[in-house]
Design a protein around this motif. Structure first.
Motif, PDB file in Angstrom:
ATOM      1  N   GLY A 340      61.604  22.226  50.886  1.00 42.02           N
ATOM      2  CA  GLY A 340      61.137  21.970  49.533  1.00 42.02           C
ATOM      3  C   GLY A 340      59.634  22.001  49.385  1.00 42.02           C
ATOM      4  O   GLY A 340      59.091  22.560  48.427  1.00 42.02           O
ATOM      5  N   ALA A 341      58.926  21.387  50.326  1.00 43.35           N
ATOM      6  CA  ALA A 341      57.469  21.328  50.231  1.00 43.35           C
ATOM      7  C   ALA A 341      56.852  22.715  50.360  1.00 43.35           C
ATOM      8  O   ALA A 341      55.904  23.058  49.655  1.00 43.35           O
ATOM      9  N   ARG A 342      57.404  23.514  51.262  1.00 41.21           N
ATOM     10  CA  ARG A 342      56.866  24.870  51.449  1.00 41.21           C
ATOM     11  C   ARG A 342      57.064  25.702  50.180  1.00 41.21           C
ATOM     12  O   ARG A 342      56.157  26.425  49.741  1.00 41.21           O
ATOM     13  N   ILE A 343      58.252  25.606  49.571  1.00 39.21           N
ATOM     14  CA  ILE A 343      58.517  26.351  48.340  1.00 39.21           C
ATOM     15  C   ILE A 343      57.611  25.855  47.215  1.00 39.21           C
ATOM     16  O   ILE A 343      57.068  26.639  46.430  1.00 39.21           O
ATOM     17  N   THR A 344      57.424  24.545  47.123  1.00 33.43           N
ATOM     18  CA  THR A 344      56.555  23.980  46.085  1.00 33.43           C
ATOM     19  C   THR A 344      55.121  24.477  46.240  1.00 33.43           C
ATOM     20  O   THR A 344      54.447  24.793  45.254  1.00 33.43           O
ATOM     21  N   LEU A 345      54.654  24.561  47.482  1.00 37.48           N
ATOM     22  CA  LEU A 345      53.312  25.091  47.750  1.00 37.48           C
ATOM     23  C   LEU A 345      53.193  26.523  47.244  1.00 37.48           C
ATOM     24  O   LEU A 345      52.229  26.878  46.546  1.00 37.48           O
ATOM     25  N   TYR A 346      54.186  27.371  47.563  1.00 33.72           N
ATOM     26  CA  TYR A 346      54.160  28.761  47.113  1.00 33.72           C
ATOM     27  C   TYR A 346      54.240  28.844  45.586  1.00 33.72           C
ATOM     28  O   TYR A 346      53.595  29.703  44.965  1.00 33.72           O
ATOM     29  N   VAL A 347      55.027  27.970  44.988  1.00 32.94           N
ATOM     30  CA  VAL A 347      55.189  27.972  43.533  1.00 32.94           C
ATOM     31  C   VAL A 347      53.854  27.734  42.834  1.00 32.94           C
ATOM     32  O   VAL A 347      53.480  28.470  41.905  1.00 32.94           O
ATOM     33  N   PHE A 348      53.121  26.721  43.271  1.00 35.20           N
ATOM     34  CA  PHE A 348      51.849  26.417  42.612  1.00 35.20           C
ATOM     35  C   PHE A 348      50.833  27.546  42.806  1.00 35.20           C
ATOM     36  O   PHE A 348      50.068  27.866  41.883  1.00 35.20           O
ATOM     37  N   GLY A 349      50.825  28.153  43.981  1.00 27.73           N
ATOM     38  CA  GLY A 349      49.952  29.297  44.179  1.00 27.73           C
ATOM     39  C   GLY A 349      50.317  30.443  43.248  1.00 27.73           C
ATOM     40  O   GLY A 349      49.446  31.075  42.634  1.00 27.73           O
ATOM     41  N   GLY A 350      51.634  30.704  43.117  1.00 31.36           N
ATOM     42  CA  GLY A 350      52.091  31.758  42.224  1.00 31.36           C
ATOM     43  C   GLY A 350      51.803  31.460  40.762  1.00 31.36           C
ATOM     44  O   GLY A 350      51.487  32.369  39.980  1.00 31.36           O
ATOM     45  N   MET A 351      51.888  30.195  40.374  1.00 33.82           N
ATOM     46  CA  MET A 351      51.599  29.816  38.988  1.00 33.82           C
ATOM     47  C   MET A 351      50.135  30.062  38.657  1.00 33.82           C
ATOM     48  O   MET A 351      49.800  30.486  37.539  1.00 33.82           O
ATOM     49  N   ALA A 352      49.243  29.806  39.600  1.00 32.01           N
ATOM     50  CA  ALA A 352      47.816  30.075  39.372  1.00 32.01           C
ATOM     51  C   ALA A 352      47.582  31.573  39.171  1.00 32.01           C
ATOM     52  O   ALA A 352      46.812  31.992  38.296  1.00 32.01           O
ATOM     53  N   VAL A 353      48.279  32.396  39.969  1.00 37.23           N
ATOM     54  CA  VAL A 353      48.167  33.849  39.817  1.00 37.23           C
ATOM     55  C   VAL A 353      48.715  34.284  38.459  1.00 37.23           C
ATOM     56  O   VAL A 353      48.133  35.153  37.784  1.00 37.23           O
ATOM     57  N   SER A 354      49.827  33.668  38.038  1.00 34.80           N
ATOM     58  CA  SER A 354      50.416  34.009  36.741  1.00 34.80           C
ATOM     59  C   SER A 354      49.444  33.740  35.604  1.00 34.80           C
ATOM     60  O   SER A 354      49.336  34.535  34.657  1.00 34.80           O
ATOM     61  N   VAL A 355      48.759  32.621  35.671  1.00 31.32           N
ATOM     62  CA  VAL A 355      47.781  32.295  34.628  1.00 31.32           C
ATOM     63  C   VAL A 355      46.673  33.344  34.603  1.00 31.32           C
ATOM     64  O   VAL A 355      46.228  33.771  33.523  1.00 31.32           O
ATOM     65  N   ALA A 356      46.226  33.776  35.769  1.00 30.10           N
ATOM     66  CA  ALA A 356      45.189  34.808  35.824  1.00 30.10           C
ATOM     67  C   ALA A 356      45.685  36.097  35.169  1.00 30.10           C
ATOM     68  O   ALA A 356      44.934  36.785  34.452  1.00 30.10           O
ATOM     69  N   LEU A 357      46.958  36.429  35.380  1.00 27.03           N
ATOM     70  CA  LEU A 357      47.531  37.624  34.756  1.00 27.03           C
ATOM     71  C   LEU A 357      47.621  37.465  33.237  1.00 27.03           C
ATOM     72  O   LEU A 357      47.406  38.430  32.483  1.00 27.03           O
ATOM     73  N   ILE A 358      47.945  36.260  32.781  1.00 23.90           N
ATOM     74  CA  ILE A 358      47.986  35.992  31.333  1.00 23.90           C
ATOM     75  C   ILE A 358      46.618  36.224  30.714  1.00 23.90           C
ATOM     76  O   ILE A 358      46.484  36.850  29.656  1.00 23.90           O
ATOM     77  N   MET A 359      45.583  35.733  31.373  1.00 29.04           N
ATOM     78  CA  MET A 359      44.230  35.902  30.853  1.00 29.04           C
ATOM     79  C   MET A 359      43.812  37.367  30.872  1.00 29.04           C
ATOM     80  O   MET A 359      43.122  37.838  29.959  1.00 29.04           O
ATOM     81  N   ALA A 360      44.255  38.098  31.888  1.00 33.30           N
ATOM     82  CA  ALA A 360      43.946  39.531  31.932  1.00 33.30           C
ATOM     83  C   ALA A 360      44.630  40.262  30.784  1.00 33.30           C
ATOM     84  O   ALA A 360      44.053  41.157  30.157  1.00 33.30           O
ATOM     85  N   ALA A 361      45.878  39.854  30.493  1.00 31.23           N
ATOM     86  CA  ALA A 361      46.626  40.477  29.395  1.00 31.23           C
ATOM     87  C   ALA A 361      45.940  40.237  28.058  1.00 31.23           C
ATOM     88  O   ALA A 361      45.874  41.132  27.210  1.00 31.23           O
ATOM     89  N   LEU A 362      45.430  39.030  27.853  1.00 31.23           N
ATOM     90  CA  LEU A 362      44.719  38.735  26.606  1.00 31.23           C
ATOM     91  C   LEU A 362      43.414  39.517  26.521  1.00 31.23           C
ATOM     92  O   LEU A 362      42.996  39.941  25.443  1.00 31.23           O
TER      93      LEU A 362
END
Length: 494
Positions: A340-362
């Motif tokens: 669980g902890a390993r997946i949670t770590l990857y999730v938060f890293g991926g969420m930060a990347v997703s936000v960067a992609l959202i800002m690029a799209a805007l």
């Protein structure tokens, strides 16, 4: 005793599975007893799960109504939301205020709703909690047809919609008592996913019904008011059916008692609060963005509304909640395999990347990239919801084993205590996590008000997700923690 014997009140030489004469209270409930479970207990538990999912699903549906309704209220003649589709900062801020209010109230209600089940019984409280959904729906249907209604009235109605968010905790607490330990995970997962899907179905159905209303009447303020009225009233028959179904078919367990000591221990355990912070990042993001997504699409891509009703704003916004709901069970499953902890770590890293992609799209004004980036974010929040919930019982179990070994305590009793504390912690963590949806929307609103842009808020989210990834690693993945402080965490698929 068989299920038939239970219903008739006949006695059995092997067990006592019977109702009180009034109120459908089960005076004896022992799901961990295999004979009891197979001779009628399983059927009764599944029946209660079915009606619990139905009522909770409607709770989420009503909870998120304002996320869609606000996108049409400007066209319905309410000046405080006029210009939302053109990015009017005042209208956007007012919309986010209306969508965030149910989130906050729903989060606050989760703790008292958890305690209500032992006090009033699952059957009675499900009837009450389902019936309460009539207040925000009928109230909105009435006041939306009064064009001069001030915004504060709608704020009150939005707050009343928060009762739908509290339904999650009462429903989960109730179902937790019905199932044996080996089957609770699946039952609670079904219950949670069924509720979360209410967000997606509301964001799919409401825009279609509103559009239908404007086609029946006219595309003027009166037509939009008629459409909003239809979109709200469509839930009323289902709410009545849920309340009647709970009253007629659900049961209450008289031995389901709250454990005040476990709550006190959970509240003083630092891991309760560490996990609450992580759950703000996962579930808080899921529910916060679910409420805000229709407004964000309309404010940032107003020309999309001109495409037609097959691709209305809400029909696109519902995709986020849909993929987030379906990815939640996957998060729990993969956490069993990887940790669980390993997946949670990857999730938060991926969420930060997703936000960067959202800002690029805007930045490049690309709606396809914007939608894909948001869907990725929603998928990750769902996976994170599953992985963080998977971590909680393991953490408390590992700590109890360590404490018992150091102090020579009985391991069986320590394990039972850990389960009770984990259950109490889940209630607290769920409430705090849901409040993250309010914080997220307030950050968007304040950023839009003071900077006339949501970019500062989004970049702050990306930073917060990276911090949460660091917190996950520091507390649950460091070798010094896993080996020295809580040894079993290194091998327990945290």
């Amino acid at each position: 005793m068989t299920a038939v014997a239970a219903a008739t009140g006949q006695q059995s030489p092997t067990t006592t599975f019977e109702y009180r004469k009034r109120g459908r209270w089960l005076d004896h409930w022992d799901p961990d007893n295999t004979e009891f479970w197979e001779s009628g207990g399983a059927k009764t538990a599944r029946k209660n799960l079915l009606f619990s999912v139905f009522a909770e699903n409607l709770g989420f549906s009503v909870w998120v109504i304002w996320g869609t309704v606000v996108t049409s209220m400007g066209a319905a003649g309410f000046d405080f939301l006029a210009g939302l589709g053109k990015g009017n900062p005042t209208a956007v801020s007012n919309a986010l205020l209306l969508t965030s209010t149910p989130t906050l109230v729903g989060a606050a209600l989760r703790i008292p709703y958890t305690f209500a089940i032992p006090r009033f019984g699952g059957r009675a409280f499900t009837v009450f909690s389902a019936g309460m959904l009539l207040a925000p729906t009928l109230g909105l249907a009435y006041f939306v047809n009064q064009p001069g209604t001030p915004m504060w009235v709608f704020m009150v109605l939005a707050a009343l919609a928060g009762v739908g968010g509290g339904n999650f905790s009462s429903s989960m607490a109730n179902i937790n008592f019905f199932f044996p330990e080996g089957k609770k995970g699946a039952a609670l997962g079904i219950n949670a996913a069924g509720g979360n899907l209410g967000v997606a179905q509301t964001q799919l159905v409401l825009p279609l019904v509103i559009t239908l209303g404007t086609h029946i009447m006219a595309k003027d303020p009166a037509g939009y008011r008629f459409g909003i009225t239809l979109s709200v009233l469509v839930w009323v028959p289902f709410i009545l059916a849920a309340a009647f179904g709970a009253l007629r078919y659900m049961d209450s367990i008289s031995t389901a008692k709250s454990d005040g000591r476990s709550y006190r221990l959970a509240l003083t355990n630092r891991h309760t609060w560490v996990m609450a912070i992580l759950y703000i990042g996962t579930f808080g993001s899921f529910i916060g963005f679910s409420f805000a997504f229709p407004t964000l699409i309309k404010a940032n891509f107003p020309d999309l509304a001109k495409i037609g009703w097959i691709t209305t704003l809400g029909n696109l916004a519902f995709l986020g909640a849909l993929v987030g709901s379906f990815s939640r069970p996957f998060g729990g499953w993969v956490s069993d395999k990887v940790g669980g902890a390993r997946i949670t770590l990857y999730v938060f890293g991926g969420m930060a990347v997703s936000v960067a992609l959202i800002m690029a799209a805007l930045q490049i004004k690309s709606f396809p990239l914007y939608l894909i980036a948001f869907l990725l974010l929603f998928v990750l929040t769902g996976v994170g919801n599953g992985s963080t919930y998977r971590m909680i019982p393991t953490i408390f179990s590992a700590e109890s084993k360590k404490y018992a070994a150091e102090h020579g305590l009985d391991l069986t009793e320590s394990a039972a205590s850990a389960k009770r504390q984990a259950g109490a912690a889940i209630g607290v963590i769920g409430a705090v996590g849901a409040s993250g949806g309010w914080l997220l929307q307030q950050a968007l609103r304040l950023s839009n008000t003071h900077y006339h842009s949501m970019a500062p808020a989004f970049w702050a989210y990306a930073g917060a997700f990276l911090v949460m990834a660091g917190v996950t690693w520091w507390f649950y993945l460091r070798s010094s923690f896993a080996i020295q402080r809580v040894p079993s965490l290194a091998y327990a698929n945290v």
